[in-house]
Design an enzyme around this catalytic site. Structure first.
Site, short mmCIF file in Angstrom:
data_model
loop_
_atom_site.label_atom_id
_atom_site.label_comp_id
_atom_site.label_asym_id
_atom_site.label_seq_id
_atom_site.Cartn_x
_atom_site.Cartn_y
_atom_site.Cartn_z
N THR A 1 163.28 -30.63 2.30
CA THR A 1 164.24 -29.53 2.32
C THR A 1 165.41 -29.87 1.41
O THR A 1 165.80 -31.03 1.28
CB THR A 1 164.74 -29.30 3.75
OG1 THR A 1 163.64 -28.85 4.55
CG2 THR A 1 165.85 -28.26 3.81
N GLY B 1 171.30 -30.52 4.34
CA GLY B 1 170.73 -29.19 4.58
C GLY B 1 170.43 -28.92 6.04
O GLY B 1 169.76 -27.92 6.36
N GLU C 1 162.89 -33.60 8.98
CA GLU C 1 162.62 -34.43 7.81
C GLU C 1 162.20 -35.84 8.22
O GLU C 1 161.27 -36.42 7.65
CB GLU C 1 163.86 -34.49 6.91
CG GLU C 1 164.13 -33.20 6.16
CD GLU C 1 165.44 -33.23 5.41
OE1 GLU C 1 165.53 -32.55 4.37
OE2 GLU C 1 166.38 -33.92 5.85
#
Length: 244
Positions: free
Chosen positions: A28, A99, A105
């Site tokens: 991302t 983000g 993640e």
């Protein structure tokens, strides 16, 4: 060349590590988004891969550019994750989470045999900490959790504001998993492993943005081209043990 050009160069370099049939973690952020777009073009040319997105934004982008998707439920082990970073130090320790996708993640990176970090040269630092450290927390008791984070940081000699990340309307940012983000403005983090352990021990902290022992390779693009940084043999061996 601009920063965006460097980001694209790093993303293009990562494509050389993608092989047909791979199961990929899709990161991302702005640099990772360029990788997904380039990957979509390769898929349109016939490349056979499948991806697990690390955020709803990445999922939407991947669907738009035609990258086939799966989930960690159906595909619990991945070959490679390609993701960006907010900071990368010489030992490939990272700060991620700008983000607000750090939890997913990290889950996806941990499920992958390898992780490649792609970034422009501005993200390469000698010591982590200039970028505020994202810490994902549950909304319940978030002020108590914030104070616990503050105390844990102080025990390691770290100070600075620890504040709830807010959107332009001043409402707290809510992650894809329904959590809140604290940003720790610690400055120089000389002992990231100790800070990571201290944060992980706090009830209410879901995950933190220190990614340690996960990245195998970093592709850093700047005026002199793309530089490749590799994890130390010890770190690479530790990464491999996840699948031993």
């Amino acid at each position: 060349m601009s920063t965006d050009d460097y980001k694209r160069a790093a993303a293009e370099a990562a494509l050389a590590h993608v092989q047909p049939g791979m199961k990929l973690g899709l990161g991302t952020g702005s640099t990772a988004a360029l990788f997904v777009e380039l990957l979509g073009a390769r898929v349109a040319e016939g490349l056979d891969v499948v991806g697990v997105p690390t955020s709803e934004a990445t999922r939407e982008l991947a669907e738009r550019v035609g990258v086939p998707l799966t989930t960690l439920k159906d595909t619990p082990e991945l070959d490679l994750t390609v993701d960006g970073a907010d900071e990368v130090d010489p030992e490939l320790r990272l700060i991620k989470g700008g983000g607000a996708a750090l939890l997913r993640e990290k889950i996806v990176a941990f499920a992958s045999r390898r992780m490649i970090v792609i970034a422009d040269a501005k993200k390469q630092v000698p010591t982590l900490g200039a970028f505020p450290l994202p810490i994902e927390v549950v909304p319940f008791g978030k002020e108590a959790t914030r104070r616990a984070v503050e105390r844990a940081a102080a025990r390691l000699g770290l100070s600075g504001k620890i504040e709830i990340r807010r959107a332009e309307d001043e409402c707290p940012i809510v992650t894809d998993s329904g959590h809140t983000i604290l940003d720790g403005h610690f400055g120089r983090i000389d002992r990231p492993e100790e800070l990571a352990a201290a944060l992980s021990a706090i009830p209410g902290v879901v995950e933190h943005g220190l990614f340690i022992g996960l990245a195998d390779l970093a592709l850093i693009a700047g005026p002199d081209g793309v530089t490749t940084l590799e994890a130390s043999p010890a770190s690479a061996a530790a990464n491999a043990r996840r699948f031993a």
